[in-house]
Design a protein around this motif. Structure first.
Motif, PDB file in Angstrom:
ATOM      1  N   GLU A 106      -2.458  19.733  41.112  1.00 22.09           N
ATOM      2  CA  GLU A 106      -1.839  21.040  40.897  1.00 22.09           C
ATOM      3  C   GLU A 106      -0.322  20.953  40.794  1.00 22.09           C
ATOM      4  O   GLU A 106       0.306  21.664  40.013  1.00 22.09           O
ATOM      5  CB  GLU A 106      -2.230  21.985  42.026  1.00 22.09           C
ATOM      6  N   VAL A 107       0.281  20.064  41.579  1.00 22.11           N
ATOM      7  CA  VAL A 107       1.741  19.943  41.582  1.00 22.11           C
ATOM      8  C   VAL A 107       2.255  19.500  40.223  1.00 22.11           C
ATOM      9  O   VAL A 107       3.200  20.088  39.673  1.00 22.11           O
ATOM     10  CB  VAL A 107       2.188  18.955  42.676  1.00 22.11           C
ATOM     11  N   SER A 108       1.665  18.459  39.666  1.00 19.74           N
ATOM     12  CA  SER A 108       2.128  17.959  38.364  1.00 19.74           C
ATOM     13  C   SER A 108       1.843  18.962  37.251  1.00 19.74           C
ATOM     14  O   SER A 108       2.634  19.096  36.309  1.00 19.74           O
ATOM     15  CB  SER A 108       1.470  16.614  38.051  1.00 19.74           C
ATOM     16  N   ARG A 109       0.720  19.681  37.349  1.00 22.21           N
ATOM     17  CA  ARG A 109       0.411  20.697  36.332  1.00 22.21           C
ATOM     18  C   ARG A 109       1.464  21.806  36.338  1.00 22.21           C
ATOM     19  O   ARG A 109       1.962  22.216  35.292  1.00 22.21           O
ATOM     20  CB  ARG A 109      -0.977  21.288  36.560  1.00 22.21           C
ATOM     21  N   LYS A 110       1.789  22.300  37.534  1.00 20.70           N
ATOM     22  CA  LYS A 110       2.779  23.379  37.631  1.00 20.70           C
ATOM     23  C   LYS A 110       4.156  22.907  37.181  1.00 20.70           C
ATOM     24  O   LYS A 110       4.885  23.641  36.505  1.00 20.70           O
ATOM     25  CB  LYS A 110       2.837  23.894  39.069  1.00 20.70           C
ATOM     26  N   ALA A 111       4.520  21.687  37.558  1.00 17.61           N
ATOM     27  CA  ALA A 111       5.819  21.150  37.159  1.00 17.61           C
ATOM     28  C   ALA A 111       5.913  21.010  35.642  1.00 17.61           C
ATOM     29  O   ALA A 111       6.935  21.358  35.030  1.00 17.61           O
ATOM     30  CB  ALA A 111       6.054  19.805  37.833  1.00 17.61           C
ATOM     31  N   SER A 112       4.866  20.503  35.039  1.00 19.10           N
ATOM     32  CA  SER A 112       4.842  20.320  33.591  1.00 19.10           C
ATOM     33  C   SER A 112       4.939  21.655  32.868  1.00 19.10           C
ATOM     34  O   SER A 112       5.711  21.803  31.905  1.00 19.10           O
ATOM     35  CB  SER A 112       3.561  19.586  33.181  1.00 19.10           C
ATOM     36  N   ALA A 113       4.173  22.647  33.321  1.00 21.29           N
ATOM     37  CA  ALA A 113       4.190  23.963  32.680  1.00 21.29           C
ATOM     38  C   ALA A 113       5.536  24.658  32.873  1.00 21.29           C
ATOM     39  O   ALA A 113       6.043  25.320  31.961  1.00 21.29           O
ATOM     40  CB  ALA A 113       3.059  24.824  33.242  1.00 21.29           C
ATOM     41  N   SER A 114       6.122  24.500  34.054  1.00 17.34           N
ATOM     42  CA  SER A 114       7.412  25.131  34.327  1.00 17.34           C
ATOM     43  C   SER A 114       8.518  24.562  33.439  1.00 17.34           C
ATOM     44  O   SER A 114       9.296  25.307  32.831  1.00 17.34           O
ATOM     45  CB  SER A 114       7.779  24.924  35.810  1.00 17.34           C
ATOM     46  N   GLN A 115       8.560  23.241  33.326  1.00 15.25           N
ATOM     47  CA  GLN A 115       9.587  22.611  32.497  1.00 15.25           C
ATOM     48  C   GLN A 115       9.364  22.891  31.015  1.00 15.25           C
ATOM     49  O   GLN A 115      10.316  23.112  30.269  1.00 15.25           O
ATOM     50  CB  GLN A 115       9.601  21.103  32.747  1.00 15.25           C
ATOM     51  N   GLY A 116       8.116  22.889  30.592  1.00 13.70           N
ATOM     52  CA  GLY A 116       7.821  23.156  29.193  1.00 13.70           C
ATOM     53  C   GLY A 116       8.180  24.574  28.795  1.00 13.70           C
ATOM     54  O   GLY A 116       8.750  24.819  27.722  1.00 13.70           O
ATOM     55  N   SER A 117       7.860  25.537  29.659  1.00  8.23           N
ATOM     56  CA  SER A 117       8.190  26.932  29.383  1.00  8.23           C
ATOM     57  C   SER A 117       9.698  27.131  29.315  1.00  8.23           C
ATOM     58  O   SER A 117      10.206  27.839  28.438  1.00  8.23           O
ATOM     59  CB  SER A 117       7.582  27.827  30.471  1.00  8.23           C
ATOM     60  N   ALA A 118      10.427  26.482  30.238  1.00  6.33           N
ATOM     61  CA  ALA A 118      11.891  26.588  30.232  1.00  6.33           C
ATOM     62  C   ALA A 118      12.481  25.945  28.981  1.00  6.33           C
ATOM     63  O   ALA A 118      13.425  26.471  28.375  1.00  6.33           O
ATOM     64  CB  ALA A 118      12.464  25.934  31.481  1.00  6.33           C
ATOM     65  N   LEU A 119      11.934  24.806  28.566  1.00  9.72           N
ATOM     66  CA  LEU A 119      12.423  24.121  27.366  1.00  9.72           C
ATOM     67  C   LEU A 119      12.207  24.976  26.128  1.00  9.72           C
ATOM     68  O   LEU A 119      13.099  25.079  25.273  1.00  9.72           O
ATOM     69  CB  LEU A 119      11.717  22.775  27.208  1.00  9.72           C
ATOM     70  N   LEU A 120      11.050  25.612  26.024  1.00 13.49           N
ATOM     71  CA  LEU A 120      10.786  26.457  24.850  1.00 13.49           C
ATOM     72  C   LEU A 120      11.706  27.672  24.848  1.00 13.49           C
ATOM     73  O   LEU A 120      12.190  28.085  23.779  1.00 13.49           O
ATOM     74  CB  LEU A 120       9.320  26.908  24.854  1.00 13.49           C
ATOM     75  N   ARG A 121      11.977  28.239  26.025  1.00 13.39           N
ATOM     76  CA  ARG A 121      12.891  29.376  26.095  1.00 13.39           C
ATOM     77  C   ARG A 121      14.274  28.984  25.589  1.00 13.39           C
ATOM     78  O   ARG A 121      14.893  29.711  24.807  1.00 13.39           O
ATOM     79  CB  ARG A 121      12.986  29.872  27.538  1.00 13.39           C
ATOM     80  N   VAL A 122      14.763  27.817  26.013  1.00 15.33           N
ATOM     81  CA  VAL A 122      16.077  27.351  25.569  1.00 15.33           C
ATOM     82  C   VAL A 122      16.068  27.064  24.072  1.00 15.33           C
ATOM     83  O   VAL A 122      16.969  27.486  23.342  1.00 15.33           O
ATOM     84  CB  VAL A 122      16.484  26.083  26.347  1.00 15.33           C
ATOM     85  N   ALA A 123      15.045  26.356  23.614  1.00 13.40           N
ATOM     86  CA  ALA A 123      14.979  25.982  22.196  1.00 13.40           C
ATOM     87  C   ALA A 123      14.890  27.211  21.296  1.00 13.40           C
ATOM     88  O   ALA A 123      15.525  27.257  20.234  1.00 13.40           O
ATOM     89  CB  ALA A 123      13.772  25.067  21.963  1.00 13.40           C
ATOM     90  N   ALA A 124      14.116  28.208  21.716  1.00  6.52           N
ATOM     91  CA  ALA A 124      13.975  29.422  20.902  1.00  6.52           C
ATOM     92  C   ALA A 124      15.281  30.195  20.820  1.00  6.52           C
ATOM     93  O   ALA A 124      15.541  30.889  19.830  1.00  6.52           O
ATOM     94  CB  ALA A 124      12.878  30.311  21.495  1.00  6.52           C
ATOM     95  N   SER A 125      16.120  30.064  21.854  1.00  7.79           N
ATOM     96  CA  SER A 125      17.409  30.762  21.878  1.00  7.79           C
ATOM     97  C   SER A 125      18.496  29.983  21.153  1.00  7.79           C
ATOM     98  O   SER A 125      19.420  30.582  20.590  1.00  7.79           O
ATOM     99  CB  SER A 125      17.847  31.006  23.332  1.00  7.79           C
TER     100      SER A 125
END
Length: 245
Positions: A106-125
């Motif tokens: 669960e820890v690695s899944r949450k970490a991966s999703a959190s970083q990926g979501s943040a990266l997409l937010r930055v890239a889209a902006s």
């Protein structure tokens, strides 16, 4: 009033050179620690490894980082590669769901999703010249149909921006090495100067790992250092912790 004009008489070769140079600026930006993607909130399980005495000194740290690089190459590079090679939103969503099923704690899944979501937010902006990034974020955010895992998101963004798959995979390995060494510094396992020396020493190892695992399909993704996965899964049980994972 002074009006600025631009000469359109540039040759095709000059335009190609400008495109190549711009790609380098994009590469440096994606690798810059200032980019607010949340990577420095995670220690790749190192904090748990220290508290469980799996890592107790700089020698253990070097071995741990090598194992992190091995796991990153064997498990995540196939997702980076496939997303970058064919940057398509439908294909990406399938890769994202497959990685969700592949990650084992669960820890690695949450970490991966959190970083990926943040990266997409930055890239889209930031990368407004790639409207597909904002469109996919608006479409999928909050839908519950995707998880925004970091590896396929990173590969997709690099593919949209025009990076070749080799450069993209090398960038991903560098970020993994950079982040875990940064975590070691903040956990006082190694000093800033020692961290720089360690990163220089491990560059060749990272390159060898990248070449070993690069250009593989996702059906060959696997974990070769399962103990790291076990240690990272213990992170949520730590009484006190500095990092999210």
């Amino acid at each position: 009033m002074v009006k600025l004009t631009f000469d359109d008489g540039a040759t095709d070769g000059m335009h190609e050179q400008l495109g190549s140079e711009l790609l380098q600026w994009r590469q440096w930006q994606l690798l810059d620690s200032v980019l607010p993607t949340g990577g420095f909130a995670h220690s790749y399980g190192l904090e748990a490894a220290i508290q469980t005495t799996f890592v107790t000194n700089p020698i253990d740290l070097k071995s741990y980082i090598v194992q992190v690089l091995e796991n990153t190459g064997s498990l995540l590079l196939p997702f980076v590669y496939c997303a970058c090679k064919s940057p398509d939103i439908v294909a990406w969503s399938k890769l994202d769901r497959l990685l969700e099923a592949t990650l084992t704690n669960e820890v690695s899944r949450k970490a991966s999703a959190s970083q990926g979501s943040a990266l997409l937010r930055v890239a889209a902006s930031v990368y407004l010249e790639v409207p597909s990034l904002k469109e996919m974020r608006d479409k999928f955010l909050g839908s519950g149909s995707v998880y925004f895992h970091h590896a396929p998101i990173f590969g997709l963004i690099c593919g949209f921006l025009g990076f070749d798959s080799s450069t993209t995979q090398r960038m991903y390995m560098f970020m993994a090495m950079r982040d875990v060494i940064s975590a070691a510094t903040r956990l006082n396992l190694v000093g800033p100067l020692g961290a720089s020396v360690l990163q220089h020493q491990l560059a060749l190892v990272a390159e060898e790992m990248m070449k070993k695992w690069m250009d593989r399909p996702v059906d060959e993704a696997c974990q070769v250092a399962p103990m790291l996965d076990v240690v990272q899964g213990c992170h949520q049980y730590l009484f006190s912790r500095l990092f999210c994972s």
